[in-house]
Design a protein around this motif. Structure first.
Motif, PDB file in Angstrom:
ATOM      1  N   ILE A 118      19.337 -22.154   1.955  1.00  0.00           N
ATOM      2  CA  ILE A 118      18.486 -23.223   2.505  1.00  0.00           C
ATOM      3  C   ILE A 118      18.621 -24.519   1.704  1.00  0.00           C
ATOM      4  O   ILE A 118      18.499 -25.612   2.271  1.00  0.00           O
ATOM      5  CB  ILE A 118      17.002 -22.788   2.569  1.00  0.00           C
ATOM      6  CG1 ILE A 118      16.430 -22.526   1.168  1.00  0.00           C
ATOM      7  CG2 ILE A 118      16.823 -21.592   3.461  1.00  0.00           C
ATOM      8  CD1 ILE A 118      14.919 -22.337   1.178  1.00  0.00           C
ATOM      9  N   ASN A 120      21.342 -25.676   0.341  1.00  0.00           N
ATOM     10  CA  ASN A 120      22.592 -26.332   0.732  1.00  0.00           C
ATOM     11  C   ASN A 120      22.615 -26.740   2.201  1.00  0.00           C
ATOM     12  O   ASN A 120      23.546 -27.428   2.639  1.00  0.00           O
ATOM     13  CB  ASN A 120      23.776 -25.405   0.444  1.00  0.00           C
ATOM     14  CG  ASN A 120      24.142 -25.360  -1.033  1.00  0.00           C
ATOM     15  OD1 ASN A 120      24.876 -26.201  -1.535  1.00  0.00           O
ATOM     16  ND2 ASN A 120      23.605 -24.370  -1.750  1.00  0.00           N
ATOM     17  N   ASP A 121      21.596 -26.317   2.966  1.00  0.00           N
ATOM     18  CA  ASP A 121      21.522 -26.639   4.392  1.00  0.00           C
ATOM     19  C   ASP A 121      22.825 -26.303   5.113  1.00  0.00           C
ATOM     20  O   ASP A 121      23.375 -27.121   5.860  1.00  0.00           O
ATOM     21  CB  ASP A 121      21.178 -28.129   4.590  1.00  0.00           C
ATOM     22  CG  ASP A 121      19.688 -28.398   4.411  1.00  0.00           C
ATOM     23  OD1 ASP A 121      18.893 -27.498   4.716  1.00  0.00           O
ATOM     24  OD2 ASP A 121      19.332 -29.485   3.937  1.00  0.00           O
ATOM     25  N   ILE A 124      22.312 -26.407   9.018  1.00  0.00           N
ATOM     26  CA  ILE A 124      21.759 -27.607   9.639  1.00  0.00           C
ATOM     27  C   ILE A 124      22.705 -28.794   9.479  1.00  0.00           C
ATOM     28  O   ILE A 124      22.822 -29.640  10.354  1.00  0.00           O
ATOM     29  CB  ILE A 124      20.372 -27.943   9.035  1.00  0.00           C
ATOM     30  CG1 ILE A 124      19.420 -26.765   9.268  1.00  0.00           C
ATOM     31  CG2 ILE A 124      19.808 -29.208   9.650  1.00  0.00           C
ATOM     32  CD1 ILE A 124      18.057 -26.951   8.675  1.00  0.00           C
ATOM     33  N   GLN A 126      22.483 -31.194   7.270  1.00  0.00           N
ATOM     34  CA  GLN A 126      21.858 -32.391   6.737  1.00  0.00           C
ATOM     35  C   GLN A 126      22.148 -32.509   5.248  1.00  0.00           C
ATOM     36  O   GLN A 126      22.849 -31.698   4.674  1.00  0.00           O
ATOM     37  CB  GLN A 126      20.347 -32.341   6.990  1.00  0.00           C
ATOM     38  CG  GLN A 126      19.979 -32.314   8.475  1.00  0.00           C
ATOM     39  CD  GLN A 126      18.478 -32.216   8.674  1.00  0.00           C
ATOM     40  OE1 GLN A 126      17.725 -31.975   7.739  1.00  0.00           O
ATOM     41  NE2 GLN A 126      18.047 -32.409   9.915  1.00  0.00           N
ATOM     42  N   PRO A 128      21.603 -31.897   1.531  1.00  0.00           N
ATOM     43  CA  PRO A 128      20.970 -30.748   0.880  1.00  0.00           C
ATOM     44  C   PRO A 128      19.571 -31.090   0.354  1.00  0.00           C
ATOM     45  O   PRO A 128      19.402 -32.070  -0.377  1.00  0.00           O
ATOM     46  CB  PRO A 128      21.924 -30.439  -0.280  1.00  0.00           C
ATOM     47  CG  PRO A 128      23.240 -30.979   0.167  1.00  0.00           C
ATOM     48  CD  PRO A 128      22.910 -32.218   0.955  1.00  0.00           C
ATOM     49  N   LYS A 129      18.603 -30.305   0.747  1.00  0.00           N
ATOM     50  CA  LYS A 129      17.231 -30.551   0.299  1.00  0.00           C
ATOM     51  C   LYS A 129      16.375 -29.326   0.596  1.00  0.00           C
ATOM     52  O   LYS A 129      16.777 -28.414   1.333  1.00  0.00           O
ATOM     53  CB  LYS A 129      16.636 -31.775   1.004  1.00  0.00           C
ATOM     54  CG  LYS A 129      16.452 -31.581   2.505  1.00  0.00           C
ATOM     55  CD  LYS A 129      15.817 -32.804   3.146  1.00  0.00           C
ATOM     56  CE  LYS A 129      15.631 -32.577   4.651  1.00  0.00           C
ATOM     57  NZ  LYS A 129      15.018 -33.736   5.317  1.00  0.00           N
ATOM     58  N   SER A 131      12.910 -28.936   2.339  1.00  0.00           N
ATOM     59  CA  SER A 131      11.887 -29.633   3.102  1.00  0.00           C
ATOM     60  C   SER A 131      10.584 -28.832   3.077  1.00  0.00           C
ATOM     61  O   SER A 131      10.537 -27.702   2.571  1.00  0.00           O
ATOM     62  CB  SER A 131      12.350 -29.815   4.544  1.00  0.00           C
ATOM     63  OG  SER A 131      12.491 -28.540   5.172  1.00  0.00           O
ATOM     64  N   ASP A 134      11.207 -25.644   4.878  1.00  0.00           N
ATOM     65  CA  ASP A 134      11.838 -24.642   4.015  1.00  0.00           C
ATOM     66  C   ASP A 134      10.792 -24.011   3.106  1.00  0.00           C
ATOM     67  O   ASP A 134      10.797 -22.796   2.871  1.00  0.00           O
ATOM     68  CB  ASP A 134      12.938 -25.290   3.167  1.00  0.00           C
ATOM     69  CG  ASP A 134      14.095 -25.802   4.008  1.00  0.00           C
ATOM     70  OD1 ASP A 134      14.384 -25.204   5.062  1.00  0.00           O
ATOM     71  OD2 ASP A 134      14.708 -26.814   3.599  1.00  0.00           O
ATOM     72  N   ARG A 262      15.308 -33.455  -2.713  1.00  0.00           N
ATOM     73  CA  ARG A 262      16.754 -33.431  -2.526  1.00  0.00           C
ATOM     74  C   ARG A 262      17.356 -32.460  -3.532  1.00  0.00           C
ATOM     75  O   ARG A 262      16.898 -32.360  -4.664  1.00  0.00           O
ATOM     76  CB  ARG A 262      17.346 -34.825  -2.714  1.00  0.00           C
ATOM     77  CG  ARG A 262      16.926 -35.817  -1.627  1.00  0.00           C
ATOM     78  CD  ARG A 262      17.594 -37.164  -1.819  1.00  0.00           C
ATOM     79  NE  ARG A 262      19.020 -37.089  -1.545  1.00  0.00           N
ATOM     80  CZ  ARG A 262      19.555 -37.253  -0.342  1.00  0.00           C
ATOM     81  NH1 ARG A 262      18.778 -37.487   0.703  1.00  0.00           N
ATOM     82  NH2 ARG A 262      20.858 -37.179  -0.164  1.00  0.00           N
TER      83      ARG A 262
END
Length: 317
Positions: A118, A120-121, A124, A126, A128-129, A131, A134, A262
């Motif tokens: 999650i 490293n996304d 998705i 996007q 990497p973060k 949210s 998450d 981030r």
């Protein structure tokens, strides 16, 4: 510098006494309520010793210091696994229950893998973060872990033990005072360690990679070492595995609720190091003396961390 050095000594004394009281209180609570030391180690002790990470990360997240949040969690988990289990295993080989070998350690690995995915996304695409969404999934994972732990209470069969004379007030008093001693001692050691290092001209980078990274794990370190000296393997390993799971599922989720963060891809190496160490721990359960962390395996954990930290420090200089 003399005053700071004296505060460090006082801090370590507070850590040692606090750990003694916490372990004694937790063990008494387990015996009195016919609950295993492992369950207490995975929950109350793990939460108590993870309190410094919770405080530090909540403040760091509020101030927008994402690298401190991830560095503290990932660094603390690596310190817990490699250093704390390494030192505790050298003091006294850690015997591990079947549930820990087959379930709790694999859960810790899955939680770390989930963080890697999650953060490293991957799905998705996007930036990497972590949210708030998450964080919600992480927090649900934490609730699920608590449900799993307390569900085990129904299946435990404790041997008959002598009644514990201590009252509940005394037992909980020991644990609360013990946790307070760990928190106060950890803060004294970290704050004054930074002051001494700064006065000696050590760079902020090195201070962050050493004192800060290890500082919030001091409660886990002293608690597990004291538990190992008392030959209480369940609290020693339950504290480490429980803290690692708490750090990712609870503390990171709360940090993301405070402010989305981030993710610096440079942390991937550290996360992979954590996963590799957890896999080694799983393998160690079925080599040598089964379901036991032998001294040579503990030495491998500790040596790996020292080599890796040396690499990180020399790379940053």
């Amino acid at each position: 510098m003399i005053l700071s050095a004296a505060c460090i000594v006082v801090g370590f004394a507070s850590l040692i006494f606090g750990a003694n009281w916490l372990v004694d209180g937790a063990s008494s609570l387990a015996k009195k309520n016919k609950v295993s030391d492992l369950v207490i180690g995975l929950t109350i002790v793990a939460f108590g010793t993870s309190a410094p990470e919770l405080v530090v990360n909540s403040v760091a997240s509020y101030n927008g210091f994402s690298d401190i949040v991830f560095g503290n969690i990932i660094g603390s988990n690596n310190f817990n696994l490699f250093v704390i289990l390494g030192l505790a295993g050298l003091i006294y080989p850690i015997k591990v229950q079947s549930s820990t070998a087959w379930r709790e350690i694999p859960i810790s690995l899955l939680v770390t893998l989930f963080l890697f995915v999650i953060a490293n996304d991957f799905f998705i695409g996007q930036h990497p973060k972590i949210s708030r969404g998450d964080g919600f999934f992480l927090f649900m994972g934490f609730i699920g872990f608590l449900y799993y732990v307390f569900k085990q209470l129904r299946f435990e069969k404790k041997e008959a033990i002598a009644p514990i004379d201590s009252s509940n007030y005394k037992i909980w008093g020991l644990m609360v005072i013990g946790i307070a001693g760990l928190l106060i001692g950890g803060k004294l050691v970290v704050d004054n360690g930074i002051a001494v290092a700064t006065e000696l001209g050590v760079s902020q980078k090195i201070i962050g990679l050493t004192i800060i990274a290890a500082g919030t794990s001091l409660p886990e370190l002293v608690t597990s070492m004291v538990a190992a000296l008392k030959k209480n393997s369940d609290i020693a390993i339950g504290n480490v595995i429980g803290s690692n799971i708490f750090n990712i599922l609870l503390i990171l989720s709360i940090s993301s609720f405070v402010s989305p963060m981030r993710y610096n891809l440079n942390f991937n190496t550290d996360v992979l190091m954590l996963m590799g160490g957890t896999v080694f721990l799983m393998i160690a359960m079925f080599t040598g003396k089964r379901k036991k962390l032998d001294r040579w395996e503990a030495f491998v954990l500790l040596s790996s961390y020292l080599l890796y930290t040396t690499y990180l420090v020399t790379k940053e200089i």
